[in-house]
Design a protein around this motif. Structure first.
Motif, short mmCIF file in Angstrom:
data_model
loop_
_atom_site.label_atom_id
_atom_site.label_comp_id
_atom_site.label_asym_id
_atom_site.label_seq_id
_atom_site.Cartn_x
_atom_site.Cartn_y
_atom_site.Cartn_z
N GLU A 1 0.87 -1.17 0.00
CA GLU A 1 0.00 0.00 0.00
C GLU A 1 0.90 1.22 0.00
OE1 GLU A 1 -3.41 -0.60 -0.04
OE2 GLU A 1 -3.65 1.55 -0.41
N VAL A 2 0.65 2.14 -0.94
CA VAL A 2 1.61 3.23 -1.14
C VAL A 2 0.91 4.58 -1.19
CG1 VAL A 2 3.55 4.04 -2.53
CG2 VAL A 2 2.94 1.62 -2.55
N ALA A 3 1.32 5.47 -0.29
CA ALA A 3 0.81 6.84 -0.31
C ALA A 3 1.30 7.54 -1.57
CB ALA A 3 1.28 7.59 0.93
N PHE A 4 0.45 8.34 -2.14
CA PHE A 4 0.74 9.21 -3.30
C PHE A 4 0.81 8.45 -4.63
CE2 PHE A 4 3.22 10.79 0.45
CZ PHE A 4 2.21 11.61 0.93
N ASN A 5 0.72 7.14 -4.61
CA ASN A 5 0.68 6.40 -5.87
C ASN A 5 -0.72 6.46 -6.47
OD1 ASN A 5 3.31 5.59 -6.09
ND2 ASN A 5 2.87 3.39 -6.01
N GLU A 6 -0.77 6.73 -7.77
CA GLU A 6 -2.03 6.63 -8.49
C GLU A 6 -2.05 5.30 -9.24
OE1 GLU A 6 -3.90 9.98 -9.73
OE2 GLU A 6 -2.92 11.22 -8.21
N ILE A 7 -3.13 5.04 -9.92
CA ILE A 7 -3.32 3.71 -10.51
C ILE A 7 -2.17 3.31 -11.45
CG2 ILE A 7 -4.80 4.57 -12.39
CD1 ILE A 7 -5.58 1.34 -10.62
N GLU A 8 -1.65 4.29 -12.21
CA GLU A 8 -0.59 3.94 -13.17
C GLU A 8 0.65 3.43 -12.44
OE1 GLU A 8 -2.26 6.81 -13.24
OE2 GLU A 8 -3.47 6.47 -15.05
N PRO B 1 -4.04 10.82 -1.94
CA PRO B 1 -4.20 9.75 -2.93
C PRO B 1 -3.30 8.58 -2.56
CG PRO B 1 -3.21 11.71 -3.93
CD PRO B 1 -3.49 12.05 -2.50
N HIS B 2 -3.77 7.38 -2.73
CA HIS B 2 -2.93 6.21 -2.46
C HIS B 2 -3.52 4.98 -3.14
CE1 HIS B 2 -5.97 6.12 0.76
NE2 HIS B 2 -5.70 4.85 0.96
N SER B 3 -2.66 4.00 -3.31
CA SER B 3 -3.03 2.80 -4.07
C SER B 3 -2.35 1.57 -3.49
CB SER B 3 -2.59 2.92 -5.53
OG SER B 3 -3.19 4.03 -6.14
#
Ligand code: 4AD
Ligand code: MG
Length: 468
Positions: free
Chosen positions: A252-259, A432-434
């Motif tokens: 789980e990663v903060a600031f990562n978007e789907i791409e 945002p996170h993914s």
């Protein structure tokens, strides 16, 4: 017996210290030979390869050697000598043999002949002693190390999420309950429903279906985390790809978007596969020859391909065209349908001939926490689909907007009072996170080429089966 420090067979087979004394201990795979000399194939689990013990019958006596049958455990001192046979450097000329434990051929189930994987499942306590399961479980170990190494190298923190939980992360309700209540005397409230306030945790508790929600809490503090632990699903699916207890890895990663999430997933799987090729080649080669002649080619193939990325909507269009052209599927395909494994595999194996990442699924078939797209119909989900497996990874960008998230949770029947702590991440410093989840055993299916998920976990749990 002379005391000599034990050498593992994996090291004996690499050694060229011919003429020196060695000690090995292990389990007998076979004993064969003539009236003068016997050859014992000995295995200690450190490698798929056996070391050959050469035994002078006169020296030990027929009677002494008699109990050394398949499955027996022995302790051997001897001289390492250059092997006459092909394929191995050294063998051991036995000077002393101690028998630790015999295995009566009349009752020991693992005799020389090949056994079916189905039969071996019934003796899961002994199957690690076969070449096949030795290979599988060594690979399983190496894959776990690869996973920790991958994330550690990238600055992710290994975060431990609870196994007992009071929330249903996937909102699917397929959970095993955890209770200490006497099932014959269930306490009831006045309206007749079960009074969980009397239960151990004072509320209804279950085994986790995913560590994601707690993982998100950690990502909102540590930046990038991963979990790697047991996961439980009480779905009644008796398929070669489902377990009731499996292991899942959830970054789980903060600031990562789907791409970025997709790229992480692709890099991650490729890293694991490369690691397997670098560290487990003997075992993989064995499995390739034994079960799946295409295995090694498939591993190399996936490494060099860029995974195809397309939306669910595009994927469904391809499937509908296939149906229009006469391709038959067991399950109907239309926009809004949950893809079955046959659909996923059609896209991967027949249409693209390449791993595929499908994104932007209809919100109705995905969990409440996924980020909603502006079209109001789809969410920013991503599934990684693999040849022979179908879905190997499921993940998404997460909904970071408190109102949208709370509304979706309510719509999908996830009570706000159960996830107030999760909603707090959106209340305080949301971002945002993914993240995604990789099914460890699905990865192992791919890397080992085994066809049934029951054969890549030591003690499988499936409906009606919790033996051993
Ligand atoms: O797609 P799933 O249900 O996703 C989640 O649990 C998310 N919370 C993950 C996340 O975003 N952090 O499960 C993830 C993966 C699947 O793609 C599959 O590989 C595996 O877990 N999986 C199973 N493996 C074996 N047996 C089962 N019953 C499985 N269910 C899911
Ligand atoms: Mg999924």
């Amino acid at each position: 017996m002379e005391t000599i420090a034990r050498t593992k067979i994996v090291d004996v087979l690499k050694s060229e210290a011919f003429g020196t004394k060695v000690n090995v201990k292990g389990w007998v795979r076979t004993r064969r030979g003539s009236k003068q000399v016997n050859f014992i194939a000995l295995n200690d689990g450190s490698t798929i390869n056996n070391v050959q013990i050469v035994v002078d019958i006169e020296k030990f006596g027929e009677d002494y050697l008699k109990p050394i049958t398949t499955g027996a455990c022995i302790n051997v001192n001897g001289i390492l000598v250059e092997s006459q046979g092909q394929g191995q450097k050294g063998e051991i000329q036995a000077t002393e043999i101690e028998i630790y434990g015999t295995a009566d051929p009349a009752t020991y189930p693992l005799q020389k002949k090949g056994h079916s994987l189905e039969f071996l499942r019934e003796i899961a306590h002994l199957r690690p002693r076969t070449n096949t399961f030795g290979a599988v479980f060594r690979i399983r170990h190496h894959m776990a190390i690869a996973i920790h190494q991958f994330f550690h190298d990238r600055g992710f923190f290994y975060f431990h999420t609870p196994i007992i939980t009071a929330s249903d992360c996937e909102g699917a309700g397929q959970m095993f309950q955890v209770t200490t209540m006497d099932l014959n005397q269930i306490p009831r409230t006045e309206d007749g429903s079960v009074d969980f306030s009397e239960d151990f945790f004072g509320k209804q508790a279950s085994l986790t279906v995913s560590g994601q929600l707690e993982g998100e809490l950690a990502a909102m503090a540590l930046g990038a985390i991963y979990t790697f632990g047991p996961t439980f699903r009480a779905e009644n699916s008796n398929t070669p790809r489902h377990l009731s207890e499996f292991w899942m890895i959830e970054p789980e990663v903060a600031f990562n978007e789907i791409e970025e999430n997709m790229q992480l997933a692709e890099d991650f799987i490729k890293y694991c596969i490369q690691w397997a090729l670098d560290n487990c080649m003997e075992d993989i080669q064995f499995l390739n020859n034994m079960f799946d002649k295409g295995l090694i080619d498939r591993l190399h193939f996936v490494l060099k391909e860029n995974f195809i990325r397309l939306t669910y909507t595009e994927g469904v269009k391809i499937l509908e065209e296939a149906v229009a052209n006469g391709r038959k599927f067991e399950f109907p395909i239309f926009w809004g349908a949950d893809l079955a494994s046959e659909h996923e595999r059609y896209l991967v194996e027949e249409h693209f001939k390449c791993p595929v990442i499908l994104t932007d699924y209809p919100k109705e078939i995905k969990s409440f926490y996924m980020k909603q797209n502006d079209d109001d119909k789809t969410v920013r989900a991503m599934d990684v689909l693999f040849p022979k497996i179908g879905e190997i990874i499921g993940g998404s960008q997460r909904e970071e907007d408190l109102d949208k998230l709370a509304r979706r949770a309510q719509e999908m029947g996830v009570p706000a009072k159960d996830i107030w702590w999760y909603l707090d991440t959106r209340r305080f410093g949301t971002a945002p996170h993914s993240g995604f989840g990789l099914g460890f055993e699905r990865l192992l299916l791919f890397v080992t080429g085994m066809a049934n998920i029951r054969d890549v976990i030591p003690f499988p749990r499936t409906p009606n089966n919790a033996d051993f």
